[in-house]
Design an enzyme around this catalytic site. Structure first.
Site, short mmCIF file in Angstrom:
data_model
loop_
_atom_site.label_atom_id
_atom_site.label_comp_id
_atom_site.label_asym_id
_atom_site.label_seq_id
_atom_site.Cartn_x
_atom_site.Cartn_y
_atom_site.Cartn_z
N PRO A 1 44.29 66.83 56.23
CA PRO A 1 43.07 67.37 56.82
C PRO A 1 41.76 66.79 56.28
O PRO A 1 40.97 67.48 55.62
CB PRO A 1 43.18 68.87 56.52
CG PRO A 1 43.93 68.90 55.23
CD PRO A 1 44.92 67.78 55.31
N CYS A 2 41.50 65.53 56.61
CA CYS A 2 40.26 64.89 56.14
C CYS A 2 39.02 65.57 56.72
O CYS A 2 37.92 65.40 56.18
CB CYS A 2 40.28 63.40 56.44
SG CYS A 2 40.63 62.98 58.15
N HIS A 3 39.17 66.36 57.77
CA HIS A 3 38.03 67.10 58.31
C HIS A 3 37.51 68.14 57.31
O HIS A 3 36.39 68.61 57.44
CB HIS A 3 38.39 67.77 59.65
CG HIS A 3 39.54 68.72 59.56
ND1 HIS A 3 40.86 68.29 59.61
CD2 HIS A 3 39.59 70.07 59.43
CE1 HIS A 3 41.65 69.35 59.52
NE2 HIS A 3 40.91 70.43 59.40
#
Length: 150
Positions: free
Chosen positions: A114-116
């Site tokens: 989850p780089c968001h």
């Protein structure tokens, strides 16, 4: 092996290689390969987007350098609905913030890794997936982290 999976942001294409999820991209090409791991990935992504799943339990194959894998591991440890900054991850890894930002931008498995959930110290930072920053904001809202955006 690849499978196209609907998402609120357009179709995701999940690629499985060597018994692990190796890539998630946005794309309009239709894939529907038969594979038990693709079935699991689809069920987990559908659950995530439906709001019934908060994390993923899939074997991952992160391509890139050891640093890329370390950054992806740090990102994967961020709980649903929470965020860290590039600088916080950089301090944990003993690396420059810019290098962490670049590694986030090259994350081969967005959403599942989850780089968001990684933000700049003074704003949202970037997002290299389809829809750019709007998709990042929508994912954060989906996880209930929108209060961080006000």
């Amino acid at each position: 092996m690849k499978r196209s999976i609907p998402s609120p942001f357009g179709p995701l294409v999940v690629t499985v290689r060597n018994g692990a999820v190796a890539q998630v991209t946005w794309g309009n090409t239709r894939w529907d390969d038969a594979d038990p791991l693709l079935d699991r990935a689809q069920a987990q992504l559908e659950g995530y987007f439906a709001g019934t799943r908060r994390d993923f339990d899939l074997p991952l194959e992160i391509s890139g350098s050891a640093f890329q894998r370390d950054v992806c591991a740090a990102i994967s440890a961020i709980p649903f609905g929470e965020t860290l900054t590039y600088g916080e991850i950089a301090r944990r890894l003993g690396a420059p913030s810019q290098a962490v930002g670049q590694a986030c931008g090259h994350n081969p498995i967005p959403v599942i890794v989850p780089c968001h959930r990684v933000l700049a110290a003074n704003g949202l930072g970037g997002f290299s997936a389809r829809g750019g920053i709007e998709t990042k904001v929508a994912l954060l809202r989906h996880e209930g982290a929108a209060g961080l955006l006000i």
